[in-house]
Enzyme design. Structure first.
Site, mmCIF file in Angstrom:
data_model
loop_
_atom_site.group_PDB
_atom_site.id
_atom_site.type_symbol
_atom_site.label_atom_id
_atom_site.label_comp_id
_atom_site.label_asym_id
_atom_site.label_seq_id
_atom_site.Cartn_x
_atom_site.Cartn_y
_atom_site.Cartn_z
ATOM 1 N N ARG A 129 -31.446 23.471 -6.114
ATOM 2 C CA ARG A 129 -32.450 22.571 -6.250
ATOM 3 C C ARG A 129 -33.935 22.846 -5.327
ATOM 4 N NH1 ARG A 129 -33.949 17.708 -8.938
ATOM 5 N NH2 ARG A 129 -35.000 16.475 -7.590
ATOM 6 N N TRP B 146 0.995 -1.197 0.003
ATOM 7 C CA TRP B 146 0.000 0.083 0.007
ATOM 8 C C TRP B 146 0.929 1.341 -0.146
ATOM 9 C CZ3 TRP B 146 -0.807 -3.263 4.505
ATOM 10 C CH2 TRP B 146 -1.663 -4.255 4.204
ATOM 11 N N GLU C 16 -7.849 3.857 15.398
ATOM 12 C CA GLU C 16 -7.843 3.421 16.582
ATOM 13 C C GLU C 16 -6.323 3.679 17.028
ATOM 14 O OE1 GLU C 16 -9.090 1.881 13.808
ATOM 15 O OE2 GLU C 16 -11.010 1.800 14.642
ATOM 16 N N GLU D 106 -1.642 6.657 7.634
ATOM 17 C CA GLU D 106 -0.779 7.329 8.483
ATOM 18 C C GLU D 106 -1.294 6.954 10.064
ATOM 19 O OE1 GLU D 106 1.115 10.742 7.353
ATOM 20 O OE2 GLU D 106 1.081 10.183 5.119
ATOM 21 N N GLN E 47 -26.341 12.811 0.957
ATOM 22 C CA GLN E 47 -27.586 12.733 1.241
ATOM 23 C C GLN E 47 -28.303 14.028 0.618
ATOM 24 O OE1 GLN E 47 -29.035 10.222 2.573
ATOM 25 N NE2 GLN E 47 -30.800 10.912 3.120
ATOM 26 N N GLY F 276 -29.391 13.760 -2.890
ATOM 27 C CA GLY F 276 -30.155 12.574 -3.156
ATOM 28 C C GLY F 276 -29.658 11.818 -4.232
ATOM 29 N N ARG G 288 0.583 13.146 10.008
ATOM 30 C CA ARG G 288 -0.906 13.052 10.507
ATOM 31 C C ARG G 288 -1.410 14.513 10.277
ATOM 32 N NH1 ARG G 288 0.998 8.826 14.985
ATOM 33 N NH2 ARG G 288 1.024 7.110 13.564
HETATM 34 N N1 CAA Z 1 6.390 9.683 18.402
HETATM 35 C C1 CAA Z 1 7.573 9.621 18.680
HETATM 36 N N2 CAA Z 1 8.047 8.407 19.039
HETATM 37 C C2 CAA Z 1 7.086 7.550 19.425
HETATM 38 C C3 CAA Z 1 5.651 7.769 18.973
HETATM 39 C C4 CAA Z 1 5.247 8.869 18.449
HETATM 40 N N3 CAA Z 1 4.168 9.154 18.004
HETATM 41 N N4 CAA Z 1 5.209 6.432 19.225
HETATM 42 C C5 CAA Z 1 5.947 5.610 19.630
HETATM 43 N N5 CAA Z 1 7.158 6.168 19.907
HETATM 44 C C6 CAA Z 1 8.279 5.536 20.168
HETATM 45 C C7 CAA Z 1 8.343 5.436 21.827
HETATM 46 O O1 CAA Z 1 8.764 6.476 22.578
HETATM 47 C C8 CAA Z 1 9.217 4.185 21.901
HETATM 48 O O2 CAA Z 1 10.856 4.637 21.867
HETATM 49 P P1 CAA Z 1 11.775 4.195 23.162
HETATM 50 O O3 CAA Z 1 11.824 2.784 23.355
HETATM 51 O O4 CAA Z 1 13.018 4.915 22.770
HETATM 52 O O5 CAA Z 1 11.015 4.952 24.285
HETATM 53 C C9 CAA Z 1 9.175 3.538 20.526
HETATM 54 O O6 CAA Z 1 8.682 4.499 19.614
HETATM 55 C C10 CAA Z 1 8.364 2.100 20.852
HETATM 56 O O7 CAA Z 1 6.870 2.782 21.221
HETATM 57 P P2 CAA Z 1 6.038 1.677 21.789
HETATM 58 O O8 CAA Z 1 6.703 0.845 22.884
HETATM 59 O O9 CAA Z 1 4.683 2.654 22.257
HETATM 60 O O10 CAA Z 1 5.505 0.899 20.543
HETATM 61 P P3 CAA Z 1 4.177 0.103 20.285
HETATM 62 O O11 CAA Z 1 4.507 -1.301 19.405
HETATM 63 O O12 CAA Z 1 3.532 -0.409 21.651
HETATM 64 O O13 CAA Z 1 3.348 1.220 19.504
HETATM 65 C C11 CAA Z 1 2.513 2.481 17.665
HETATM 66 C C12 CAA Z 1 3.614 1.940 18.698
HETATM 67 C C13 CAA Z 1 2.417 3.827 18.342
HETATM 68 C C14 CAA Z 1 1.217 1.601 17.808
HETATM 69 C C15 CAA Z 1 3.200 2.639 16.316
HETATM 70 O O14 CAA Z 1 3.398 1.376 15.967
HETATM 71 C C16 CAA Z 1 2.348 3.394 15.473
HETATM 72 O O15 CAA Z 1 2.308 4.443 15.314
HETATM 73 N N6 CAA Z 1 1.558 2.590 14.425
HETATM 74 C C17 CAA Z 1 1.058 2.918 13.314
HETATM 75 C C18 CAA Z 1 1.851 3.061 11.984
HETATM 76 C C19 CAA Z 1 1.328 4.010 11.123
HETATM 77 O O16 CAA Z 1 1.141 5.042 11.191
HETATM 78 N N7 CAA Z 1 1.589 3.338 9.721
HETATM 79 C C20 CAA Z 1 1.167 4.319 8.877
HETATM 80 C C21 CAA Z 1 1.607 3.792 7.420
HETATM 81 S S1 CAA Z 1 2.378 5.066 6.672
HETATM 82 C C22 CAA Z 1 1.551 5.608 5.592
HETATM 83 O O17 CAA Z 1 0.200 5.433 5.730
HETATM 84 C C23 CAA Z 1 1.804 6.698 4.609
HETATM 85 C C24 CAA Z 1 1.227 6.639 3.303
HETATM 86 O O18 CAA Z 1 1.719 6.076 2.225
HETATM 87 C C25 CAA Z 1 -0.055 7.658 3.197
#
Ligand code: CAA
Length: 378
Positions: free
Chosen positions: A267, A155, A366, A362, A335, A338, A242
Site C-alpha cells: 500500500r 460457554w 486476572e 481457560e 490500524q 486503515g 493454558r
Molecule cells: N494447579 C494445581 N492445583 C491448583 C492450582 C493450579 N494452578 N490452583 C489451585 N490448585 C489447588 C490448590 O493447591 C488447592 O488444593 P489443596 O487444597 O489440595 O491444597 C485447591 O486447588 C484449591 O485452591 P485455592 O484454595 O487456591 O482455590 P481458590 O478458590 O482460592 O482459587 C483458582 C483457585 C486458581 C482461582 C481457580 O478457581 C481457577 O483457576 N479459576 C479459573 C478457572 C478457569 O480457568 N476456568 C476456565 C474454564 S475452562 C475453559 O475455558 C475451557 C474452554 O472451553 C476453552
C-alpha cells in the site's frame, strides 16, 4: 532450554502451516460470518494427527512433545482460531487429562477415539461459577453404582460437536473443593441435552453451547481418579490448557502481524509504501518484538512441561503475556490496514475479534495474575 528446533519439530510446524494455508484459509471468513463449525477441516486435522498430538502412540496418538504441539497451534491459529480452540481443548484439556489421570478402561474406551477423530469437551464453567471454579452448582450425587448428575454448564467449547464430555460436579458440598468429581459423560446419555449456541464476538466458527444435565446416570467407572479428585483434576489439566491457549494467542498475533507487514509493503501513501514511513516501521518493530517475547514464554512453558518440571507459573505467564500481545498486535494490524482493516473481507478484522477471548477462557487475565503472584509469594 535449547532454542534450536529439531527436524521433527520443524516438519510438524511446516505440515501445520501447509494445512492452515490450503485447508483452513479458504472459507474462514464465511465460517466466521455464518458461525459455521469447520466440520470437514477438523476431520482432516484428526486424520493428520493434530487432535491427539501428545498422546502415547499406544492410544493412537502422535507421541509428540509439547513444543511440537505449540508450533502446530501457532500455525493453525494464524489462520483460523476457531479450529485451533477445538484442537487445543481436545489435546490439552481432554486427551492430556484422560491420559494422565484416566483408568486403563477409560483410556481404551475414550482416549483412543479422541486422539484420532472424536472430539471432546471440558465442562467446568457454569452460569454462576466462572473464575470462582470451586463454587460448582452442578451436583453428582453418589447413588452406589452410579452418580446422578444435575445442573447446567455454560460457554462449553465443542459443546454440540463433542462425543465425550468431562463434567466437573459437586458430590459433597461440605468438603468444598475436595468434594468435587470429574465424570466422563457420553453424548446421548439419557437426561443430557445440548442447549443454545452462543452468538459470539469472535471465534465464531467454534461451537460454543450451554449443556443441561437432568438426572443423568453416570456409571461409577466414568469417574476420573479417586472420589473428590475432580477439582485437582480440573486445575492440573487447565495448567496444560493454558499453554495451548497461549500458543493460540501467539498465533493470532503472528497471523495479524504477517498480514500487516505484507500490506505495508504493498500500500502506498504520500508517494511511498507504508513500510517506508517511520510511523509504520516503529509499529512493525514493536509488534515483532512483542511476538518474539510471547513465543519465548510459550516455548519456555512447553519445554518445562516436556522436562517434567513444574510449569504452572510459566504457563500462566505465557497466557497472560501472549493474550495481551494478541490484543495489542491485532489492534495495530487493523490500524496499519486503515479503513480496509475495519471491514470483514480483510482477515485482520476477524483476528482482532478472535484475540479477545484469549484473555478470558481457560482462566482470565486476572486469574493468571492470581496464579503467578501466589506462586511468587508462597
Ligand atoms: N494447579 C494445581 N492445583 C491448583 C492450582 C493450579 N494452578 N490452583 C489451585 N490448585 C489447588 C490448590 O493447591 C488447592 O488444593 P489443596 O487444597 O489440595 O491444597 C485447591 O486447588 C484449591 O485452591 P485455592 O484454595 O487456591 O482455590 P481458590 O478458590 O482460592 O482459587 C483458582 C483457585 C486458581 C482461582 C481457580 O478457581 C481457577 O483457576 N479459576 C479459573 C478457572 C478457569 O480457568 N476456568 C476456565 C474454564 S475452562 C475453559 O475455558 C475451557 C474452554 O472451553 C476453552
Amino acid at each position: 532450554m535449547n532454542f534450536q528446533l529439531t527436524e521433527e519439530q520443524l516438519a510438524v510446524r511446516d505440515a501445520a502451516r501447509e494445512f492452515a494455508q490450503t485447508e483452513l484459509l479458504p472459507g474462514v471468513i464465511e465460517r466466521d460470518t455464518h458461525q459455521r463449525f469447520p466440520v470437514e477441516q477438523i476431520r482432516k486435522m484428526g486424520e493428520l494427527g493434530f487432535l491427539g498430538m501428545m498422546v502415547d502412540p499406544a492410544y493412537n496418538g502422535g507421541g509428540m512433545d509439547t513444543i511440537s504441539y505449540v508450533l502446530a497451534m501457532e500455525e493453525i491459529s494464524k489462520v483460523d482460531a476457531s479450529a485451533s480452540v477445538c484442537m487445543s481443548v481436545n489435546n490439552s484439556l481432554v486427551c492430556w487429562g484422560l491420559e494422565k489421570f484416566g483408568s486403563p478402561g477409560q483410556k481404551e474406551k475414550y482416549l483412543k477415539p479422541l486422539a484420532t477423530h472424536g472430539i471432546g469437551a471440558f465442562c467446568l464453567s457454569e452460569p454462576e461459577a466462572g473464575s470462582d471454579a470451586t463454587s460448582q452448582r452442578t451436583t453428582a450425587i453418589d447413588m452406589g453404582d452410579h452418580y446422578l448428575l444435575n445442573g447446567t454448564k455454560n460457554w462449553i467449547t465443542n459443546g454440540n460437536t463433542a462425543s465425550v464430555y468431562i463434567v466437573i460436579a459437586q458430590t459433597d458440598a461440605s468438603k468444598k473443593h475436595k468434594g468435587i468429581n470429574a465424570l466422563i459423560v457420553e453424548k446421548g446419555m439419557q437426561g443430557f441435552t445440548v442447549g443454545k449456541k452462543e452468538d459470539k464476538m469472535g471465534i465464531r466458527g467454534s461451537d460454543t453451547h450451554s449443556l443441561m444435565f437432568s438426572d443423568v446416570k453416570v456409571p461409577k467407572q466414568n469417574r476420573i481418579g479417586e472420589d473428590g479428585f475432580g477439582f485437582q483434576f480440573a486445575m492440573t489439566t487447565l495448567n496444560g490448557g493454558r499453554i495451548g491457549i497461549a500458543s493460540q494467542a501467539l498465533g493470532i498475533a503472528a497471523g495479524a502481524y504477517e498480514l500487516a507487514l505484507k500490506y505495508s509493503k504493498e500500500r502506498k501513501a504520500f508517494g511511498k509504501a507504508l513500510s517506508e514511513h517511520q510511523a509504520i516501521q516503529f509499529k512493525l518493530a514493536d509488534m515483532a518484538t512483542q511476538i518474539d517475547a510471547a513465543r519465548l514464554l510459550v516455548h519456555q512453558a512447553a519445554w518445562l512441561k516436556d522436562q517434567g518440571e513444574d510449569f504452572v507459573r510459566a504457563a500462566a505467564m505465557a497466557k497472560l503475556f501472549a493474550s495481551q500481545v494478541a490484543q495489542d498486535v491485532t489492534t495495530e494490524a487493523v490500524q496499519i490496514h486503515g479503513g480496509y482493516g475495519y471491514v470483514k473481507e480483510y482477515h485482520v478484522e476477524r483476528l482482532m475479534r478472535d484475540a479477545k477471548i484469549t484473555q478470558i477462557y481457560e482462566g482470565t487475565t486476572e486469574i493468571q495474575k492470581m496464579v503467578i503472584s501466589r506462586s511468587i509469594l508462597k
